[in-house]
Design a protein around this motif. Sequence first.
Motif, PDB file in Angstrom:
ATOM      1  N   MET A   1       0.844  -1.203   0.000  1.00 59.77           N
ATOM      2  CA  MET A   1       0.000   0.000   0.000  1.00 59.77           C
ATOM      3  C   MET A   1       0.877   1.250   0.000  1.00 59.77           C
ATOM      4  N   GLN A   2       0.593   2.130  -0.928  1.00 62.80           N
ATOM      5  CA  GLN A   2       1.387   3.348  -1.040  1.00 62.80           C
ATOM      6  C   GLN A   2       0.655   4.497  -0.355  1.00 62.80           C
ATOM      7  N   VAL A   3       1.288   5.074   0.641  1.00 61.31           N
ATOM      8  CA  VAL A   3       0.656   6.135   1.419  1.00 61.31           C
ATOM      9  C   VAL A   3       1.561   7.361   1.400  1.00 61.31           C
ATOM     10  N   PRO A   4       1.036   8.501   0.988  1.00 56.27           N
ATOM     11  CA  PRO A   4       1.863   9.710   1.060  1.00 56.27           C
ATOM     12  C   PRO A   4       2.246  10.009   2.512  1.00 56.27           C
ATOM     13  N   LEU A  30      -1.169  21.871  -6.143  1.00 55.24           N
ATOM     14  CA  LEU A  30      -1.825  20.626  -6.511  1.00 55.24           C
ATOM     15  C   LEU A  30      -2.845  20.947  -7.598  1.00 55.24           C
ATOM     16  N   ALA A  31      -2.574  20.492  -8.823  1.00 51.02           N
ATOM     17  CA  ALA A  31      -3.542  20.678  -9.917  1.00 51.02           C
ATOM     18  C   ALA A  31      -4.210  19.329 -10.157  1.00 51.02           C
ATOM     19  N   GLY A  32      -4.043  18.742 -11.330  1.00 50.66           N
ATOM     20  CA  GLY A  32      -4.665  17.438 -11.580  1.00 50.66           C
ATOM     21  C   GLY A  32      -4.158  16.365 -10.632  1.00 50.66           C
ATOM     22  N   GLY A  33      -2.925  16.508 -10.222  1.00 52.17           N
ATOM     23  CA  GLY A  33      -2.363  15.599  -9.215  1.00 52.17           C
ATOM     24  C   GLY A  33      -1.872  14.276  -9.771  1.00 52.17           C
ATOM     25  N   HIS A  34      -1.995  14.085 -11.095  1.00 50.87           N
ATOM     26  CA  HIS A  34      -1.691  12.756 -11.618  1.00 50.87           C
ATOM     27  C   HIS A  34      -0.202  12.481 -11.802  1.00 50.87           C
ATOM     28  N   ILE A  37       0.686  13.254  -7.017  1.00 45.81           N
ATOM     29  CA  ILE A  37       0.208  12.277  -6.021  1.00 45.81           C
ATOM     30  C   ILE A  37       0.948  10.947  -6.137  1.00 45.81           C
ATOM     31  N   PRO A  38       1.161  10.418  -7.356  1.00 44.30           N
ATOM     32  CA  PRO A  38       2.005   9.213  -7.425  1.00 44.30           C
ATOM     33  C   PRO A  38       3.403   9.432  -6.840  1.00 44.30           C
ATOM     34  N   LYS A  41       3.083   9.300  -3.172  1.00 43.17           N
ATOM     35  CA  LYS A  41       2.883   7.924  -2.692  1.00 43.17           C
ATOM     36  C   LYS A  41       4.204   7.172  -2.625  1.00 43.17           C
ATOM     37  N   VAL A 105      -6.975   9.510 -17.363  1.00 45.86           N
ATOM     38  CA  VAL A 105      -5.979  10.422 -16.782  1.00 45.86           C
ATOM     39  C   VAL A 105      -6.037  11.786 -17.484  1.00 45.86           C
TER      40      VAL A 105
ATOM     41  N   ARG B  21      -3.978  13.271   3.596  1.00 41.33           N
ATOM     42  CA  ARG B  21      -3.282  12.378   2.674  1.00 41.33           C
ATOM     43  C   ARG B  21      -4.120  11.154   2.285  1.00 41.33           C
ATOM     44  N   LEU B  23      -6.432   8.810   0.356  1.00 42.06           N
ATOM     45  CA  LEU B  23      -6.842   8.735  -1.035  1.00 42.06           C
ATOM     46  C   LEU B  23      -8.338   8.456  -1.140  1.00 42.06           C
ATOM     47  N   TRP B  39      -9.511  -1.480  -5.245  1.00 37.34           N
ATOM     48  CA  TRP B  39      -8.195  -0.872  -5.084  1.00 37.34           C
ATOM     49  C   TRP B  39      -7.199  -1.846  -5.700  1.00 37.34           C
ATOM     50  N   ASP B  42      -2.666   0.771  -7.517  1.00 35.20           N
ATOM     51  CA  ASP B  42      -2.183   1.883  -6.687  1.00 35.20           C
ATOM     52  C   ASP B  42      -1.290   2.840  -7.475  1.00 35.20           C
ATOM     53  N   SER B  44      -2.346   4.295 -10.708  1.00 32.97           N
ATOM     54  CA  SER B  44      -3.181   4.882 -11.770  1.00 32.97           C
ATOM     55  C   SER B  44      -2.978   4.220 -13.123  1.00 32.97           C
ATOM     56  N   LYS B  59      -9.417   7.967 -11.689  1.00 32.34           N
ATOM     57  CA  LYS B  59      -8.814   6.847 -10.974  1.00 32.34           C
ATOM     58  C   LYS B  59      -8.678   7.256  -9.509  1.00 32.34           C
ATOM     59  N   THR B  62      -5.657   8.033  -7.246  1.00 33.29           N
ATOM     60  CA  THR B  62      -4.764   9.145  -7.577  1.00 33.29           C
ATOM     61  C   THR B  62      -5.454  10.479  -7.308  1.00 33.29           C
ATOM     62  N   MET B  67      -9.691  16.426  -2.043  1.00 31.76           N
ATOM     63  CA  MET B  67     -10.001  17.081  -3.320  1.00 31.76           C
ATOM     64  C   MET B  67     -11.464  16.883  -3.704  1.00 31.76           C
TER      65      MET B  67
END
Lengths: 288, 159
Positions: A1-4, A30-34, A37-38, A41, A105, B21, B23, B39, B42, B44, B59, B62, B67
């Motif tokens: 699990m990826q958690v910021p 933070l705009a689209g975050g794509h 955010i990855p 994470k 996306v 934070r 998601l 899920w 992870d 996208s 997705k 992400t 938000m």
Amino acid sequence: MQVPSHVEYERSASVEHALALLGRPDHRVLAGGHSLIPMMKLRLAQPGVLVDINGLAELAYIRLDGGQLCIGALARHADLLDSTAAGLHFPIFHDAERVVADPIVRLWGTVGGSLCQADPSEDLSAVFAAVRATAVIRGQDGDRTVPVREFHLGPYETVVGPGELLAEIRVPVSPGTGSAYEKVARRVGDWSVAAAGAVLQLDQGTVSQAGIGLTAVGAEHFVAAEAEDFLRGQPAAEENFKAAAEIAAEHCHPVVDQRGPEDYKRHLVAELTTRALRRAAARAGASA
Amino acid sequence: MTMRVAVTVNGTEYARDVEPRLLLIHFLRDELGLTGSHWGCDTSNCGSCVVWLDQRPVKACTVLAAMADGRCVRTVEDLERDGRLDPVQQGFIECHGLQCGFCTPGMMMTARWLLDRNPDPAEAEIREVLSGQVCRCTGYENIVRSVRWAAEHAEGTTR
């Protein structure tokens, strides 16, 4: 699990509000975050506070204004792909947007976010470099403009400073111009192995201006400047496109990675640059 | 530190105190118990977490729940209405559009969005819109057929 990692969140109510927040230490847009955010994470990015600008409709537009195509930084990739004006004057945008990430996306990722992410494999940096776009950077003291060819300082680094926000990208519309983008990727949604964008302005069959952008191959400022210099003043002919493409392949700096060895990437640069120039010339002829 | 997030999900407003934070996919599954959205990768890439955010698929691995504050989310749980399956769901049954079912909620949410915009999509359009979503069972053929089935049996069920 990826958690910021831990982060705080602020939603900006206006550009002025966003600029005030971004002037504080460790605040990040933070705009689209794509992309962001990855990276969060994976803990490659650990901003203290996110400033969400997604509600700023004033930055989400694509319009023709005074002979320029003006793209608000918060325009989504899908908006650029849907834009008739963009497709009419710069088919290179539509070529590229069809192969940026994937359709879902593209609904969220933003044009400005792509430029500011400054990923060396990101498509739009080369496209905007090829069309010689200008970035409008807004700060609390007003706007400043920077040619996109001077926008990137290096991988993941731009000239946008603390307390500033990329607001708009402007592209001059010139008659007799054609453009195209060619990309090779391993699968939908993947980064380029290599890609090339070309813009040609033709005057009676002679190249009066050329723009060549390269993606993911370590070209300085995403540009093949030596190839552009070669083409200027030459007839718009296949042998010149091939010669220019060879120059582009010679002067870039691809790195060996899981997407391929160096010689393969140089081969792609030559082939894709040739194809992009060929299509750009055909489109320039059609629009003249 | 937590923040108050209020999201309208499938027409019902939910408010929770969450970490910024968090998601969206975990907000839906763990905070609200809406486990229909899956899920997956992870990263996208796979699209099994696709939900609608303000009428457009996203997705959900992400996007931060923060938000979505003040916005509307639609998940696969909302496709069935009054005991009646959405044509997309019925299409997946009729055409065997799933085997393990893991990718299915995301596939169906994207398909519903496509059909709302384009009620009669060509096969190429279906493949294009689903190209950012991964199915490891079906080879996609039956998924595409399922969406076409839904397009051909849409009468009286669009909303």
